[in-house]
Design an enzyme around this catalytic site. Structure first.
Site, PDB file in Angstrom:
ATOM      1  N   ARG A 150      -6.835  -9.764  -3.657  1.00 33.79           N
ATOM      2  CA  ARG A 150      -6.988  -8.938  -2.454  1.00 33.79           C
ATOM      3  C   ARG A 150      -7.383  -7.489  -2.702  1.00 33.79           C
ATOM      4  NH1 ARG A 150      -2.262 -10.177   1.839  1.00 33.79           N
ATOM      5  NH2 ARG A 150      -1.026  -8.941   0.369  1.00 33.79           N
ATOM      6  N   ASP A 151      -7.685  -7.112  -3.941  1.00 36.35           N
ATOM      7  CA  ASP A 151      -8.179  -5.749  -4.187  1.00 36.35           C
ATOM      8  C   ASP A 151      -9.100  -5.743  -5.404  1.00 36.35           C
ATOM      9  OD1 ASP A 151      -8.528  -3.098  -3.586  1.00 36.35           O
ATOM     10  OD2 ASP A 151      -6.738  -2.410  -4.622  1.00 36.35           O
TER      11      ASP A 151
END
Length: 457
Positions: A137-138
């Site tokens: 997610r990043d």
């Protein structure tokens, strides 16, 4: 004792602090050794800046599921109790000697074959994460560390990650991470449910693959994929179809590399391929791309009217009038459509020389470069509703109660008589629990409860 500035020699659990590492929004990384066993080598200890931060438990669980050559290994986790009796969780991981991906690329003459090889390693790490039921997610250049010789890449900073069954920690519609890397489907979701406070986007493996494509595009071209050509903010699904600029029109590179970048940035998630398929394709291309892939990737010159940056900023101001900073920023990076073309776009300089206020993300914070959060101090001292905007908080004119006063530490910024942490991976629009000032997002630095008496000489 400030968890972001432990004196050398401080013992955290079974670990002794040797030196300071990188500073992020959620944690501070220290280089440590096991007390009484220096022969075992050095490790990375990430200490929370927020007492009992639940993100550390989730990050530890996700890392414990992974055993991969391109993901730092987890060795220990625990809780450090400060002399004031405040508890801060910590993680101990493999120490990675490396340079953030974009910084490494600026220092070296990088070929398409090298890019393909490094991207394949990151994609393989993502495939292992997805196979374990997790998502990063990043994914971005700041969260990839490259060895000095360019042979090995590590995917780091799983602090924004999650896994199936993990409890939800935030209550905003949009996913965590850095908005320039949000997938098209995430941005559409954010637009469609912008008035629904209960909506929540569940990022999946396809979002990680898309972010990998953005990272690859940015790596070889020096810029992010072109922004949305917005003509009507209230049109249809909240966007206007615009044609995209192929990466090979921005830089000279191997055709196979360009094709794989386009694939990862496909509008339909099903067209991107899963991380394992992408890793295999990148590895195969690195071997079979031919002599052209050994040539150095170079940027193409751009010939665009000088007024385009001003037009872009004017467009942003119009967007803010209608949607607020977050939606305008999201629309600025959303583009859709199925055709890649040589259409001329607004000028962007390589990120290494772009003014700081226009940088999409700041320099890497190493394994602690996470998305923004707040200190316990900040939770207790939020401004009144009259001072809070839809996005972020206005910078106060006087220090907050319990905030550190000057002299500030070397990694802090003095504003309005108080000391502030600049969030390395966030620019406005800021999160609703952070403060905005001069195109950066900040958190107040907590004042120590008693003067430090054990600073190293």
């Amino acid at each position: 004792m400030d968890p972001s500035a432990l004196p050398l020699g401080t013992q955290v659990g079974a670990w002794r602090v040797l030196s300071r590492g990188s500073h992020g929004s959620y944690g501070m990384v220290y280089r440590v050794e096991r007390a009484g066993n220096a022969e075992a080598g050095t490790f990375a200890l990430k200490l929370a800046l927020r007492q009992m931060d639940p993100r550390f438990e989730r990050e530890a669980e996700l890392l414990s599921r992974l055993t991969h050559a391109h993901v730092p290994r987890l060795f220990d986790q625990g809780v450090w109790v400060s002399p004031e009796g405040v508890s801060f969780p910590f993680l101990v991981m493999e120490w990675v000697e490396g340079v953030p991906l974009y910084e490494w690329a600026v220092r070296h003459r990088v070929s398409s074959r090298q890019v393909l090889g490094l991207l394949a390693q990151v994609a393989s790490a993502l495939a292992a994460t997805h196979a374990a039921g997790g998502v990063h997610r990043d994914v971005k250049g700041d969260n990839v560390l490259v060895s000095a010789n360019g042979a090995k890449a590590f995917l780091v900073d799983f602090g924004s990650g999650s896994y199936a069954g993990a409890r939800r920690l935030t209550w905003r519609p949009e996913p965590p991470g850095t908005f320039q890397y949000w997938s098209i489907e995430a941005l559409r979701f954010r637009w469609r449910f912008r008035h629904d406070a209960t909506a929540h986007y569940e990022a999946g493996p396809a979002d990680d693959v898309y972010a990998l494509g953005v990272m690859a595009y940015r790596l070889v071209t020096g810029v992010y994929p072109p922004p949305l050509e917005s003509k009507a903010l209230d049109a249809g699904d909240g966007y206007v179809r615009s044609k995209r600029v192929a990466p090979e029109k921005q830089a000279h590179m191997s055709p196979k590399l360009a094709a794989l970048i386009r694939q990862m940035l496909a509008e339909k998630p099903s067209m991107r391929g899963n991380a394992a398929e992408v890793a295999h394709a990148l590895e195969r291309a690195a071997k079979d791309a031919g002599r052209q892939a050994s040539r150095v990737v170079t940027r193409r010159p751009k010939q665009v009217a000088a007024s385009t940056l001003g037009a872009r900023l004017r467009g942003w101001r119009v967007g803010m009038m209608w949607l607020g900073w977050l939606t305008a920023a999201a629309l600025a990076v959303l583009w859709a459509g199925s055709e890649w073309t040589e259409r001329e776009v607004w000028e962007e300089k390589p990120m290494a020389v772009l003014p700081q206020e226009y940088l999409g993300e700041a320099e890497d914070g190493g394994t602690s470069g996470l998305a923004s959060t707040a200190f316990k101090l900040h939770e207790d001292t939020k401004g009144s509703e009259s001072t809070r905007g839809a996005i972020g908080l206005e910078m106060p004119k006087t220090p907050l109660p319990g905030q550190r006063r000057p002299p500030c530490k070397r990694y802090e910024v003095e504003v309005s008589g108080g000391c502030w942490h600049a969030l390395q991976d966030k620019i406005p629009p800021c999160d609703e629990d952070t403060y905005s000032w001069k195109n950066r997002c900040y958190l107040p630095s907590p004042s120590p409860r008693r003067p430090a008496t054990s600073e190293p000489p």
